[in-house]
Motif scaffolding. Structure first.
Motif, PDB file in Angstrom:
ATOM      1  N   THR A  28       0.838  -1.192   0.000  1.00 58.21           N
ATOM      2  CA  THR A  28       0.000   0.000   0.000  1.00 58.21           C
ATOM      3  C   THR A  28       0.876   1.246   0.000  1.00 58.21           C
ATOM      4  N   PHE A  29       0.529   2.198  -0.848  1.00 58.11           N
ATOM      5  CA  PHE A  29       1.293   3.432  -0.958  1.00 58.11           C
ATOM      6  C   PHE A  29       0.494   4.632  -0.450  1.00 58.11           C
ATOM      7  N   SER A  30      -0.568   4.393   0.281  1.00 55.05           N
ATOM      8  CA  SER A  30      -1.491   5.462   0.634  1.00 55.05           C
ATOM      9  C   SER A  30      -0.919   6.499   1.592  1.00 55.05           C
ATOM     10  N   THR A  31       0.183   6.205   2.279  1.00 56.11           N
ATOM     11  CA  THR A  31       0.804   7.211   3.145  1.00 56.11           C
ATOM     12  C   THR A  31       2.097   7.747   2.549  1.00 56.11           C
ATOM     13  N   ASP A  32       2.516   7.219   1.410  1.00 55.37           N
ATOM     14  CA  ASP A  32       3.752   7.677   0.777  1.00 55.37           C
ATOM     15  C   ASP A  32       3.583   9.041   0.137  1.00 55.37           C
ATOM     16  N   THR A  33       4.636   9.837   0.169  1.00 51.92           N
ATOM     17  CA  THR A  33       4.732  10.939  -0.770  1.00 51.92           C
ATOM     18  C   THR A  33       5.101  10.332  -2.115  1.00 51.92           C
ATOM     19  N   MET A  34       4.333  10.705  -3.148  1.00 53.93           N
ATOM     20  CA  MET A  34       4.617  10.239  -4.506  1.00 53.93           C
ATOM     21  C   MET A  34       5.099  11.440  -5.311  1.00 53.93           C
ATOM     22  N   ALA A  35       6.124  11.231  -6.099  1.00 54.10           N
ATOM     23  CA  ALA A  35       6.719  12.354  -6.816  1.00 54.10           C
ATOM     24  C   ALA A  35       7.069  11.966  -8.241  1.00 54.10           C
ATOM     25  N   ASP A 103       2.731   9.022   8.345  1.00 55.08           N
ATOM     26  CA  ASP A 103       1.661  10.017   8.389  1.00 55.08           C
ATOM     27  C   ASP A 103       1.342  10.456   6.969  1.00 55.08           C
ATOM     28  N   PRO A 104       0.122  10.248   6.488  1.00 56.31           N
ATOM     29  CA  PRO A 104      -0.218  10.615   5.105  1.00 56.31           C
ATOM     30  C   PRO A 104      -0.242  12.113   4.851  1.00 56.31           C
ATOM     31  N   ASP A 105      -0.176  12.914   5.925  1.00 61.68           N
ATOM     32  CA  ASP A 105      -0.187  14.364   5.740  1.00 61.68           C
ATOM     33  C   ASP A 105       1.209  14.945   5.522  1.00 61.68           C
ATOM     34  N   ILE A 106       2.223  14.135   5.726  1.00 60.44           N
ATOM     35  CA  ILE A 106       3.584  14.615   5.497  1.00 60.44           C
ATOM     36  C   ILE A 106       3.890  14.598   4.008  1.00 60.44           C
ATOM     37  N   CYS A 107       4.496  15.681   3.536  1.00 59.01           N
ATOM     38  CA  CYS A 107       4.953  15.749   2.141  1.00 59.01           C
ATOM     39  C   CYS A 107       6.460  15.952   2.160  1.00 59.01           C
ATOM     40  N   THR A 108       7.167  15.099   1.501  1.00 59.52           N
ATOM     41  CA  THR A 108       8.622  15.144   1.477  1.00 59.52           C
ATOM     42  C   THR A 108       9.112  16.507   1.027  1.00 59.52           C
ATOM     43  N   GLU A 109      10.127  17.008   1.726  1.00 57.86           N
ATOM     44  CA  GLU A 109      10.681  18.316   1.413  1.00 57.86           C
ATOM     45  C   GLU A 109      11.405  18.302   0.061  1.00 57.86           C
ATOM     46  N   VAL A 110      11.554  19.503  -0.480  1.00 55.24           N
ATOM     47  CA  VAL A 110      12.326  19.682  -1.706  1.00 55.24           C
ATOM     48  C   VAL A 110      13.501  20.608  -1.379  1.00 55.24           C
ATOM     49  N   PRO A 111      14.753  20.246  -1.639  1.00 57.48           N
ATOM     50  CA  PRO A 111      15.199  18.960  -2.190  1.00 57.48           C
ATOM     51  C   PRO A 111      15.027  17.827  -1.179  1.00 57.48           C
ATOM     52  N   ASP A 112      15.013  16.594  -1.683  1.00 57.97           N
ATOM     53  CA  ASP A 112      14.611  15.478  -0.864  1.00 57.97           C
ATOM     54  C   ASP A 112      15.740  14.753  -0.159  1.00 57.97           C
TER      55      ASP A 112
END
Length: 129
Positions: A28-35, A103-112
């Motif tokens: 399951t990828f539902s909590t991943d940041t996808m980029a 946590d599904p609300d976290i979005c990976t920072e840029v740059p990663d």
């Protein structure tokens, strides 16, 4: 087997539109940041856009902001990148990537900082002038 498979790349004229898809499988990828990242010949791979697990937060590179839109369908384990008003400089291989978070609300920072641990093989987008 955990994998990401991109599709939708094609030859398109400048000013046109296309949609890329990234199908995730193996867990399951539902909590991943996808980029999405892209790499043009002779250039380094660059960040394009990211979306958090809940879909409520997105990040875009300045070069694509207001032209590209990233969305996701967690029920279908698929992420979509809509490319509008494409330019020749959008040409490149587009890669999908996943960065797991609890946590599904976290979005990976840029740059990663190299956090994305799952990558697809890419799909070619070519924009003719």
């Amino acid at each position: 087997q955990v994998q990401l498979v991109e599709s939708g790349g094609e030859l398109v004229q400048a000013g046109g539109s296309l949609r890329l898809s990234c199908a995730a499988s193996g867990r399951t990828f539902s909590t991943d940041t996808m980029a999405w990242f892209r790499q043009a010949p002779g250039n380094r791979r660059e960040f394009v856009a990211a979306i958090n697990g809940s879909g409520g937060s997105t990040r875009y590179a300045d070069s694509v902001k207001d032209r590209f839109t990233l969305s996701r369908d967690n029920a279908g384990n698929t992420v979509y990148l809509q490319l509008n008003r494409v330019k020749p400089e959008d040409t490149g291989v587009y890669y999908c990537a996943a960065d797991w978070h609890p946590d599904p609300d976290i979005c990976t920072e840029v740059p990663d900082n190299g956090q994305y641990e799952v990558w697809g093989l890419g799909t070619q987008v070519t924009v003719s002038s």
